[in-house]
Design a protein around this motif. Structure first.
Motif, mmCIF file in Angstrom:
data_model
loop_
_atom_site.group_PDB
_atom_site.id
_atom_site.type_symbol
_atom_site.label_atom_id
_atom_site.label_comp_id
_atom_site.label_asym_id
_atom_site.label_seq_id
_atom_site.Cartn_x
_atom_site.Cartn_y
_atom_site.Cartn_z
ATOM 1 N N LEU A 1 51.510 0.738 8.102
ATOM 2 C CA LEU A 1 52.434 1.839 8.291
ATOM 3 C C LEU A 1 51.778 2.895 9.173
ATOM 4 C CD1 LEU A 1 55.022 3.427 7.575
ATOM 5 C CD2 LEU A 1 53.805 4.276 5.547
ATOM 6 N N VAL A 2 52.481 3.313 10.206
ATOM 7 C CA VAL A 2 51.940 4.305 11.130
ATOM 8 C C VAL A 2 53.062 5.228 11.565
ATOM 9 C CG1 VAL A 2 52.303 2.815 13.140
ATOM 10 C CG2 VAL A 2 50.524 4.582 13.208
ATOM 11 N N GLN A 3 52.730 6.451 11.872
ATOM 12 C CA GLN A 3 53.723 7.389 12.374
ATOM 13 C C GLN A 3 54.019 7.128 13.844
ATOM 14 O OE1 GLN A 3 52.162 11.303 11.495
ATOM 15 N NE2 GLN A 3 53.329 11.393 9.574
ATOM 16 N N GLY B 1 51.273 -18.107 13.299
ATOM 17 C CA GLY B 1 50.655 -17.437 12.177
ATOM 18 C C GLY B 1 51.729 -16.980 11.202
ATOM 19 N N GLN B 2 51.318 -16.428 10.076
ATOM 20 C CA GLN B 2 52.265 -16.077 9.020
ATOM 21 C C GLN B 2 52.950 -14.744 9.251
ATOM 22 O OE1 GLN B 2 49.201 -15.365 8.914
ATOM 23 N NE2 GLN B 2 48.953 -13.399 7.891
ATOM 24 N N GLY B 3 52.483 -13.957 10.178
ATOM 25 C CA GLY B 3 53.109 -12.681 10.484
ATOM 26 C C GLY B 3 52.459 -11.528 9.762
ATOM 27 N N THR B 4 52.506 -10.366 10.392
ATOM 28 C CA THR B 4 51.991 -9.149 9.786
ATOM 29 C C THR B 4 53.005 -8.034 10.049
ATOM 30 O OG1 THR B 4 50.064 -7.671 9.659
ATOM 31 C CG2 THR B 4 50.611 -8.547 11.838
ATOM 32 N N LEU B 5 53.294 -7.252 9.023
ATOM 33 C CA LEU B 5 54.352 -6.256 9.099
ATOM 34 C C LEU B 5 53.838 -4.960 9.720
ATOM 35 C CD1 LEU B 5 57.226 -5.287 8.416
ATOM 36 C CD2 LEU B 5 56.355 -4.636 6.146
ATOM 37 N N VAL B 6 54.566 -4.493 10.702
ATOM 38 C CA VAL B 6 54.302 -3.200 11.323
ATOM 39 C C VAL B 6 55.495 -2.298 11.048
ATOM 40 C CG1 VAL B 6 54.021 -1.987 13.513
ATOM 41 C CG2 VAL B 6 52.828 -4.156 13.124
ATOM 42 N N THR B 7 55.229 -1.158 10.461
ATOM 43 C CA THR B 7 56.277 -0.194 10.166
ATOM 44 C C THR B 7 55.921 1.129 10.832
ATOM 45 O OG1 THR B 7 56.704 -1.233 8.016
ATOM 46 C CG2 THR B 7 57.597 0.978 8.373
ATOM 47 N N VAL B 8 56.810 1.622 11.669
ATOM 48 C CA VAL B 8 56.587 2.873 12.378
ATOM 49 C C VAL B 8 57.597 3.892 11.865
ATOM 50 C CG1 VAL B 8 56.383 4.005 14.610
ATOM 51 C CG2 VAL B 8 55.840 1.565 14.394
ATOM 52 N N SER B 9 57.083 4.945 11.284
ATOM 53 C CA SER B 9 57.959 5.985 10.734
ATOM 54 C C SER B 9 58.204 7.071 11.778
ATOM 55 C CB SER B 9 57.331 6.589 9.489
ATOM 56 O OG SER B 9 56.108 7.214 9.805
ATOM 57 N N SER B 10 59.370 7.661 11.694
ATOM 58 C CA SER B 10 59.724 8.709 12.662
ATOM 59 C C SER B 10 59.272 10.079 12.189
ATOM 60 C CB SER B 10 61.234 8.717 12.897
ATOM 61 O OG SER B 10 61.913 8.903 11.675
#
Length: 120
Positions: free
Chosen positions: A9-11, A111-120
């Motif tokens: 999780l990143v801004q 690959g199995q995937g990695t979740l990237v979440t970008v918050s506003s």
């Protein structure tokens, strides 16, 4: 086999670096692709790097913000993502292929995937 990691999780405006570690003989001489898939959407091309790192290709939304690289000694590819936007939120996958293409169906191993979440 491929193992992707580095998501989180990143801004908005922040950065993440994804890694994709390969094992086995499939890595040698193969192109490495990065794709992402957001909920309700098809898997989309993000970036591509050839087997020796000499050529790269990016989807338009990634140009100027993302950088793909690889370290063949470590059997690992990377995706440096800067200036992240909420619309970059997705599961990111790495894949190995022998054809220089942006079509997911042309990549043999994922690959199995990695979740990237970008918050506003």
């Amino acid at each position: 086999q491929l193992q992707a990691c580095g998501g989180g999780l990143v801004q908005a405006g922040g950065s993440l670096k994804l890694s994709c570690a390969a094992s086995g003989r499939a890595y040698g001489g193969a192109h490495m692709g990065w794709f992402h898939q957001a909920p309700g959407r098809e898997r989309e091309f993000v970036a591509l790097i050839d087997w020796n790192g000499g050529s790269t290709q990016y989807a338009d939304p990634a140009k100027g913000r993302f950088t793909v690289s690889r370290d063949n000694a470590k059997l690992t590819a990377y995706l440096q993502m800067n200036s992240l936007k909420p619309e970059d939120t997705a599961i990111y996958y790495c894949a190995i292929g022998t054809i220089w293409t942006t079509r997911p169906k042309d990549f043999a191993s994922w690959g199995q995937g990695t979740l990237v979440t970008v918050s506003s």
